[in-house]
Design a protein around this motif. Structure first.
Motif, short mmCIF file in Angstrom:
data_model
loop_
_atom_site.label_atom_id
_atom_site.label_comp_id
_atom_site.label_asym_id
_atom_site.label_seq_id
_atom_site.Cartn_x
_atom_site.Cartn_y
_atom_site.Cartn_z
N PRO A 143 0.81 -1.15 0.05
CA PRO A 143 -0.14 -0.06 0.12
C PRO A 143 0.70 1.35 0.00
O PRO A 143 0.38 2.18 -0.30
N SER A 144 2.08 0.93 0.47
CA SER A 144 3.01 2.41 0.37
C SER A 144 3.66 2.62 -0.97
O SER A 144 4.42 3.65 -1.14
N THR A 145 3.48 1.76 -1.88
CA THR A 145 4.18 1.65 -3.22
C THR A 145 3.22 2.52 -4.21
O THR A 145 2.00 2.21 -4.23
N ASP A 146 3.69 3.59 -4.84
CA ASP A 146 2.76 4.29 -5.80
C ASP A 146 3.17 3.66 -7.10
O ASP A 146 4.15 3.15 -7.54
N VAL A 147 1.85 3.55 -7.96
CA VAL A 147 1.99 2.89 -9.16
C VAL A 147 1.48 4.02 -10.27
O VAL A 147 0.40 4.41 -9.97
N VAL A 148 2.36 3.96 -11.36
CA VAL A 148 2.08 4.90 -12.56
C VAL A 148 1.75 4.18 -13.73
O VAL A 148 2.69 3.38 -14.22
N LEU A 149 0.61 4.49 -14.21
CA LEU A 149 0.13 3.81 -15.34
C LEU A 149 0.33 4.74 -16.75
O LEU A 149 -0.31 5.62 -16.53
N ILE A 150 0.75 4.16 -17.64
CA ILE A 150 0.95 4.97 -18.79
C ILE A 150 0.32 4.19 -19.84
O ILE A 150 0.76 2.96 -20.14
N ASP A 151 -0.68 4.86 -20.63
CA ASP A 151 -1.52 4.44 -21.76
C ASP A 151 -2.09 5.26 -22.56
O ASP A 151 -2.37 6.45 -22.15
N ASP A 152 -2.18 5.04 -23.82
CA ASP A 152 -2.65 6.10 -24.87
C ASP A 152 -4.11 5.68 -25.61
O ASP A 152 -4.61 6.46 -26.25
N ARG A 153 -4.63 4.36 -24.97
CA ARG A 153 -5.83 4.03 -25.45
C ARG A 153 -7.12 4.69 -24.23
O ARG A 153 -8.22 4.80 -24.70
N ARG A 168 -1.77 9.70 -19.25
CA ARG A 168 -2.42 9.36 -20.77
C ARG A 168 -1.23 10.13 -21.92
O ARG A 168 -0.87 11.15 -21.88
N GLY A 169 -0.73 9.22 -22.58
CA GLY A 169 0.21 9.44 -23.61
C GLY A 169 0.71 8.32 -24.37
O GLY A 169 0.64 7.03 -24.04
N ILE A 170 1.33 8.33 -25.48
CA ILE A 170 2.04 7.40 -26.24
C ILE A 170 3.43 6.95 -25.68
O ILE A 170 4.31 7.82 -25.27
N PRO A 171 3.22 5.78 -24.99
CA PRO A 171 4.29 5.18 -24.20
C PRO A 171 5.98 5.16 -24.76
O PRO A 171 6.75 4.96 -24.45
N SER A 172 5.80 5.16 -26.16
CA SER A 172 7.06 5.04 -26.99
C SER A 172 8.14 6.50 -27.08
O SER A 172 8.85 6.59 -27.47
N ARG A 173 7.16 7.46 -26.75
CA ARG A 173 7.85 8.78 -26.73
C ARG A 173 8.48 9.26 -25.27
O ARG A 173 8.06 8.88 -24.22
N ASP A 174 9.58 9.77 -25.46
CA ASP A 174 10.21 10.20 -24.42
C ASP A 174 9.48 11.06 -23.34
O ASP A 174 9.79 10.99 -22.35
N LYS A 175 8.98 12.08 -24.00
CA LYS A 175 8.20 13.29 -23.28
C LYS A 175 7.20 12.38 -22.03
O LYS A 175 7.10 12.95 -20.86
N THR A 176 6.48 11.15 -22.83
CA THR A 176 5.58 10.50 -21.99
C THR A 176 6.00 9.77 -20.71
O THR A 176 5.91 9.84 -19.80
N ASP A 193 -0.35 -4.99 -25.92
CA ASP A 193 -1.62 -4.42 -26.40
C ASP A 193 -2.66 -5.67 -26.57
O ASP A 193 -2.51 -6.54 -27.21
N GLU A 194 -3.67 -5.43 -25.86
CA GLU A 194 -4.65 -6.71 -25.54
C GLU A 194 -5.51 -6.90 -27.02
O GLU A 194 -5.72 -7.88 -27.18
N SER A 195 -5.85 -5.52 -27.55
CA SER A 195 -6.79 -5.83 -28.85
C SER A 195 -5.84 -6.31 -29.88
O SER A 195 -6.08 -7.14 -30.84
N LEU A 196 -4.36 -6.10 -30.36
CA LEU A 196 -3.45 -6.69 -31.06
C LEU A 196 -3.24 -8.03 -30.57
O LEU A 196 -2.83 -8.89 -31.88
N LYS A 197 -3.24 -8.43 -29.39
CA LYS A 197 -3.06 -9.78 -29.12
C LYS A 197 -3.90 -10.83 -29.79
O LYS A 197 -3.54 -11.92 -30.27
N VAL A 198 -5.07 -10.33 -30.03
CA VAL A 198 -6.00 -11.16 -30.69
C VAL A 198 -6.16 -11.08 -32.17
O VAL A 198 -6.15 -12.03 -33.07
N GLU A 199 -5.91 -9.64 -32.54
CA GLU A 199 -5.98 -9.50 -34.17
C GLU A 199 -4.77 -9.92 -34.92
O GLU A 199 -4.63 -10.54 -35.83
N ASN A 200 -3.66 -9.41 -34.16
CA ASN A 200 -2.43 -9.83 -34.87
C ASN A 200 -1.24 -9.84 -33.77
O ASN A 200 -0.74 -8.79 -33.36
#
Length: 268
Positions: A143-153, A168-176, A193-200
């Motif tokens: 509970p004392s650990t901070d979790v930071v989520l990066i996602d652009d979807r 919120r931001g593109i995870p491959s960009r340095d700024k994000t 990416d969960e959608s791409l895992k199914v599609e391709n």
């Protein structure tokens, strides 16, 4: 509608610049009145605190009536304080409340940066059902650990926890990645990416590899674990970062992804 939105944004951006002046003016008014009342009426306001109490009660339009000026000079100052000060104080409180609401809205929309220094937080890149399980486990067991989520979807934060921040931001960009203080993190988890895992699934791994190159360039010293969809692509990932921990996507993946709880303290 678009014009109104732009006008509102411009208005509040200008007003935000004046917030410092508004704060200083309100503070000076309260301080001046708190000092002045004991000088004008020492019997009614023997201490600075008495003047402060009456000033705040008057500006807030509460009016308890337990302390009040009796001399002409004291009442004259009270009139000036009510006429000129109540509006200023109300404007300050209203803007302060609005800023708090605005900050909460920005946090919900993923527009805030992680600002804590010293590291020790966990950065999760990519939202999915398995990412949710992993994050929930971290928040529950540490509970004392901070979790930071990066996602652009995602449009808004998927969780509402005090030690969870969505960026919120593109995870491959340095700024994000810099917004999450990636180089100071304790551990980095990259989910496919969960959608791409199914599609391709090949494209899912390609996207993960692209993100990994940016992560390695900025925070190559931080322990990184990522999800690989196709085992045959492991050789390509090891060429990018040989010391990264790779987990093949399967049913037990979510439980194996985060290693923070299983590592000895000396290894963290």
């Amino acid at each position: 509608m678009r014009f109104w939105f732009q006008f509102r944004k411009l208005f509040f951006s200008v007003f935000r610049i004046r917030m410092r002046t508004l704060s200083i003016a309100t503070g000076l008014l309260v301080l001046t009145s708190s000092v002045l009342m004991p000088l004008l009426e020492p019997e009614q306001f023997p201490r600075f605190y008495d003047g402060l109490w009456w000033t705040v009660v008057t500006l807030a339009t509460v009016g308890y009536g337990d302390t009040f000026p009796k001399t002409d000079l004291g009442r004259l100052w009270g009139i000036l304080l009510i006429v000129g000060g109540v509006g200023l104080f109300t404007l300050f409180i209203g803007r302060l409340y609005e800023m708090l609401v605005e900050r909460q809205e920005r946090r919900k929309n993923g527009d805030l940066d992680y600002t804590k220094h010293g590291g020790g937080h966990v950065v999760v890149i990519g939202w999915s059902g398995r990412a949710r399980i992993t994050i929930k486990n971290i928040l529950k067991t540490e509970p004392s650990t901070d979790v930071v989520l990066i996602d652009d979807r995602l449009a808004t934060a998927p969780l509402d926890e005090h030690n969870f921040l969505f960026i919120r931001g593109i995870p491959s960009r340095d700024k994000t990645l810099h917004r999450a203080r990636l180089a100071e993190a304790r551990e980095i988890l990259i989910f496919a990416d969960e959608s791409l895992k199914v599609e391709n699934p090949y494209n899912a791994d390609a996207r993960t590899a692209f993100i990994l190159t940016s992560v390695e360039r900025i925070a190559g010293h931080v322990r990184t674990t990522l999800e690989v969809v196709l085992e045959e692509n492991l050789a390509n990932f090891t060429k990018i970062a040989s010391d990264t921990h790779f987990k093949i996507s399967d049913q037990s993946f979510a439980e194996q992804m985060y290693s923070g709880l299983r590592r000895p303290a000396a290894d963290r």
